[in-house]
Motif scaffolding. Sequence first.
Motif, PDB file in Angstrom:
ATOM      1  N   VAL A   1       0.772  -1.179  -0.069  1.00 21.54           N
ATOM      2  CA  VAL A   1      -0.138  -0.003  -0.073  1.00 21.54           C
ATOM      3  C   VAL A   1       1.033   1.369   0.083  1.00 21.54           C
ATOM      4  O   VAL A   1       0.661   2.268  -0.662  1.00 21.54           O
ATOM      5  CB  VAL A   1      -1.001   0.012   1.249  1.00 21.54           C
ATOM      6  N   ASP A   2       2.141   1.315   0.838  1.00 20.90           N
ATOM      7  CA  ASP A   2       2.769   2.279   0.723  1.00 20.90           C
ATOM      8  C   ASP A   2       3.481   2.416  -0.640  1.00 20.90           C
ATOM      9  O   ASP A   2       3.644   3.572  -1.078  1.00 20.90           O
ATOM     10  CB  ASP A   2       3.931   2.148   1.898  1.00 20.90           C
ATOM     11  N   THR A   3       3.844   1.448  -1.225  1.00 18.96           N
ATOM     12  CA  THR A   3       4.369   1.317  -2.542  1.00 18.96           C
ATOM     13  C   THR A   3       3.501   1.988  -3.478  1.00 18.96           C
ATOM     14  O   THR A   3       3.816   2.699  -4.286  1.00 18.96           O
ATOM     15  CB  THR A   3       4.831   0.005  -2.803  1.00 18.96           C
ATOM     16  N   TRP A   4       2.273   1.692  -3.338  1.00 18.19           N
ATOM     17  CA  TRP A   4       1.346   2.209  -4.309  1.00 18.19           C
ATOM     18  C   TRP A   4       1.014   3.574  -4.064  1.00 18.19           C
ATOM     19  O   TRP A   4       1.053   4.250  -5.056  1.00 18.19           O
ATOM     20  CB  TRP A   4       0.024   1.583  -3.996  1.00 18.19           C
ATOM     21  N   LYS A   5       1.248   4.118  -2.907  1.00 10.62           N
ATOM     22  CA  LYS A   5       1.136   5.666  -2.569  1.00 10.62           C
ATOM     23  C   LYS A   5       2.387   6.549  -3.408  1.00 10.62           C
ATOM     24  O   LYS A   5       2.262   7.506  -4.025  1.00 10.62           O
ATOM     25  CB  LYS A   5       0.927   5.874  -1.334  1.00 10.62           C
ATOM     26  N   ALA A   6       3.372   5.684  -3.323  1.00 10.96           N
ATOM     27  CA  ALA A   6       4.654   6.548  -4.336  1.00 10.96           C
ATOM     28  C   ALA A   6       4.098   6.328  -5.594  1.00 10.96           C
ATOM     29  O   ALA A   6       4.665   7.315  -6.541  1.00 10.96           O
ATOM     30  CB  ALA A   6       5.754   5.267  -4.051  1.00 10.96           C
ATOM     31  N   LEU A   7       3.581   5.111  -6.137  1.00  8.66           N
ATOM     32  CA  LEU A   7       3.343   5.247  -7.846  1.00  8.66           C
ATOM     33  C   LEU A   7       2.149   6.296  -7.788  1.00  8.66           C
ATOM     34  O   LEU A   7       2.116   7.096  -8.933  1.00  8.66           O
ATOM     35  CB  LEU A   7       2.485   3.975  -8.058  1.00  8.66           C
ATOM     36  N   GLU A   8       1.292   6.525  -6.860  1.00  4.69           N
ATOM     37  CA  GLU A   8       0.148   7.581  -7.150  1.00  4.69           C
ATOM     38  C   GLU A   8       1.059   9.027  -7.289  1.00  4.69           C
ATOM     39  O   GLU A   8       0.708   9.847  -8.198  1.00  4.69           O
ATOM     40  CB  GLU A   8      -0.738   7.643  -5.799  1.00  4.69           C
ATOM     41  N   GLN A   9       2.097   9.203  -6.501  1.00  6.93           N
ATOM     42  CA  GLN A   9       2.804  10.383  -6.361  1.00  6.93           C
ATOM     43  C   GLN A   9       3.489  10.765  -7.874  1.00  6.93           C
ATOM     44  O   GLN A   9       3.531  11.509  -8.501  1.00  6.93           O
ATOM     45  CB  GLN A   9       3.719  10.491  -5.479  1.00  6.93           C
ATOM     46  N   LEU A  10       4.000   9.519  -8.241  1.00  6.36           N
ATOM     47  CA  LEU A  10       4.625   9.542  -9.565  1.00  6.36           C
ATOM     48  C   LEU A  10       3.778   9.893 -10.712  1.00  6.36           C
ATOM     49  O   LEU A  10       4.012  10.677 -11.610  1.00  6.36           O
ATOM     50  CB  LEU A  10       5.271   8.254  -9.798  1.00  6.36           C
ATOM     51  N   TYR A  11       2.553   9.399 -10.645  1.00  9.41           N
ATOM     52  CA  TYR A  11       1.541   9.661 -11.561  1.00  9.41           C
ATOM     53  C   TYR A  11       0.942  10.991 -11.275  1.00  9.41           C
ATOM     54  O   TYR A  11       0.849  11.876 -12.419  1.00  9.41           O
ATOM     55  CB  TYR A  11       0.270   8.803 -11.322  1.00  9.41           C
ATOM     56  N   LYS A  12       0.958  11.726 -10.209  1.00 10.94           N
ATOM     57  CA  LYS A  12       0.326  13.081 -10.164  1.00 10.94           C
ATOM     58  C   LYS A  12       1.494  13.847 -10.674  1.00 10.94           C
ATOM     59  O   LYS A  12       1.068  15.142 -10.955  1.00 10.94           O
ATOM     60  CB  LYS A  12       0.085  13.316  -8.324  1.00 10.94           C
ATOM     61  N   ASP A  13       2.801  13.556 -10.371  1.00 11.06           N
ATOM     62  CA  ASP A  13       3.617  14.456 -10.841  1.00 11.06           C
ATOM     63  C   ASP A  13       4.013  14.496 -12.243  1.00 11.06           C
ATOM     64  O   ASP A  13       5.044  15.070 -12.943  1.00 11.06           O
ATOM     65  CB  ASP A  13       5.086  14.140 -10.225  1.00 11.06           C
ATOM     66  N   GLY A  14       3.313  13.670 -12.956  1.00  8.89           N
ATOM     67  CA  GLY A  14       3.578  13.459 -14.348  1.00  8.89           C
ATOM     68  C   GLY A  14       4.610  12.558 -14.890  1.00  8.89           C
ATOM     69  O   GLY A  14       4.928  12.766 -16.053  1.00  8.89           O
ATOM     70  N   ARG A  15       5.319  11.977 -14.081  1.00  8.51           N
ATOM     71  CA  ARG A  15       6.296  11.078 -14.402  1.00  8.51           C
ATOM     72  C   ARG A  15       5.921   9.877 -15.018  1.00  8.51           C
ATOM     73  O   ARG A  15       6.842   9.221 -15.924  1.00  8.51           O
ATOM     74  CB  ARG A  15       7.386  10.868 -13.349  1.00  8.51           C
ATOM     75  N   VAL A  16       4.826   9.389 -14.980  1.00  6.62           N
ATOM     76  CA  VAL A  16       4.351   8.254 -15.437  1.00  6.62           C
ATOM     77  C   VAL A  16       2.975   8.462 -16.068  1.00  6.62           C
ATOM     78  O   VAL A  16       2.002   9.179 -15.410  1.00  6.62           O
ATOM     79  CB  VAL A  16       4.507   7.005 -14.523  1.00  6.62           C
ATOM     80  N   ARG A  17       2.543   7.697 -17.220  1.00  4.56           N
ATOM     81  CA  ARG A  17       1.325   8.034 -17.791  1.00  4.56           C
ATOM     82  C   ARG A  17       0.283   7.144 -17.170  1.00  4.56           C
ATOM     83  O   ARG A  17      -1.074   7.515 -17.178  1.00  4.56           O
ATOM     84  CB  ARG A  17       1.328   8.113 -19.146  1.00  4.56           C
ATOM     85  N   ALA A  18       0.764   6.042 -16.557  1.00  3.09           N
ATOM     86  CA  ALA A  18      -0.228   5.030 -16.054  1.00  3.09           C
ATOM     87  C   ALA A  18       0.326   4.404 -14.778  1.00  3.09           C
ATOM     88  O   ALA A  18       1.620   4.295 -14.957  1.00  3.09           O
ATOM     89  CB  ALA A  18      -1.095   4.308 -16.945  1.00  3.09           C
ATOM     90  N   ILE A  19      -0.399   4.012 -13.890  1.00  4.52           N
ATOM     91  CA  ILE A  19       0.014   3.005 -12.658  1.00  4.52           C
ATOM     92  C   ILE A  19      -0.614   1.743 -12.616  1.00  4.52           C
ATOM     93  O   ILE A  19      -2.031   1.576 -12.883  1.00  4.52           O
ATOM     94  CB  ILE A  19       0.254   3.859 -11.673  1.00  4.52           C
ATOM     95  N   GLY A  20       0.033   0.745 -12.173  1.00  2.00           N
ATOM     96  CA  GLY A  20      -0.656  -0.435 -11.969  1.00  2.00           C
ATOM     97  C   GLY A  20       0.096  -1.503 -10.992  1.00  2.00           C
ATOM     98  O   GLY A  20       0.991  -1.250 -10.536  1.00  2.00           O
ATOM     99  N   VAL A  21      -0.459  -2.673 -11.041  1.00  5.82           N
ATOM    100  CA  VAL A  21       0.234  -3.705 -10.346  1.00  5.82           C
ATOM    101  C   VAL A  21       0.328  -5.283 -11.190  1.00  5.82           C
ATOM    102  O   VAL A  21       0.053  -5.271 -12.238  1.00  5.82           O
ATOM    103  CB  VAL A  21      -0.764  -4.180  -9.018  1.00  5.82           C
TER     104      VAL A  21
END
Length: 278
Positions: free
Chosen positions: A121-141
């Motif tokens: 879950v903490d790892t996912w929150k990091a992916l959410e941040q990267l997504y919000k920052d525009g560094r990745v176009r999509a996130i998943g598992v």
Amino acid sequence: MISNLKSTTTLHNGVEMPWLGLGVFLVKDGEEVVNSVKAALEVGYRSIDTAAYKNEEGVGKAIAESNVPREELFITTKVWNADQGYEATLAAFDVSMKKLGLDYLDLYLIHWPLPSQGKFVDTWKALEQLYKDGRVRAIGVSNFKVHHLEEIIANSEIVPMVNQVEYHPRFNQRELHDFCKKHGIQLEAWSPLMQGGLLEEPILVELAKKYNKSPAQIIIRWDIQTGVVTIPKSVKPHRIAENKDVFDFELSEEDMDKISALNQDQRMFANPDTFSKV
């Protein structure tokens, strides 16, 4: 209409993802992975899936040496188990981007839920941040079961856009697929050919003759018609080219059912509930 190699599915955030890509799991870094990716790009692939396989540099080299515009590519990589946790994931992303030589990523996945560590879950929150920052176009598992996805959804802002899992006719993960459809999560298949273990299956051989295709092409077409993105792996240029020729025919509903009936809930690889390699 899924009619050619450039056909895409639209993720729940509007990003378009190709239905077919090249997987490079366990492909050796250096010449082997560079040549594999180049061979794929030359015949029209635009989706390349890597991870902390120790070959991100080779993938990046092949991309840099190709003449394909970056905006036409869909590049996926993943955060490995040893790098789970919020800060560690952000750092791991930077390392991957440096190896790939990219300014942004198309899809970033958590490689395994690794429930024994309790960090996803903490790892996912990091992916959410990267997504919000525009560094990745999509996130998943990747390799997440229903209960892992439920925990993510209950404790985060963004529902995963993709879940990449072991998926093939002997292990069609129907319950998981239904859950993903319900929540707008695109299912993606790794090891769709069961490491070649299905290529002599009599039903698939019979259908291959009927459609004048290879058993591998029959399986890949079945994946796509079930609504599953697929990333078959190969290092052989003729196989890479063959695997893409699945858009000029369509399996009948009856034949789709025959393939689906091969399911035995037969997992070839690790169980996500117990896999703990770091």
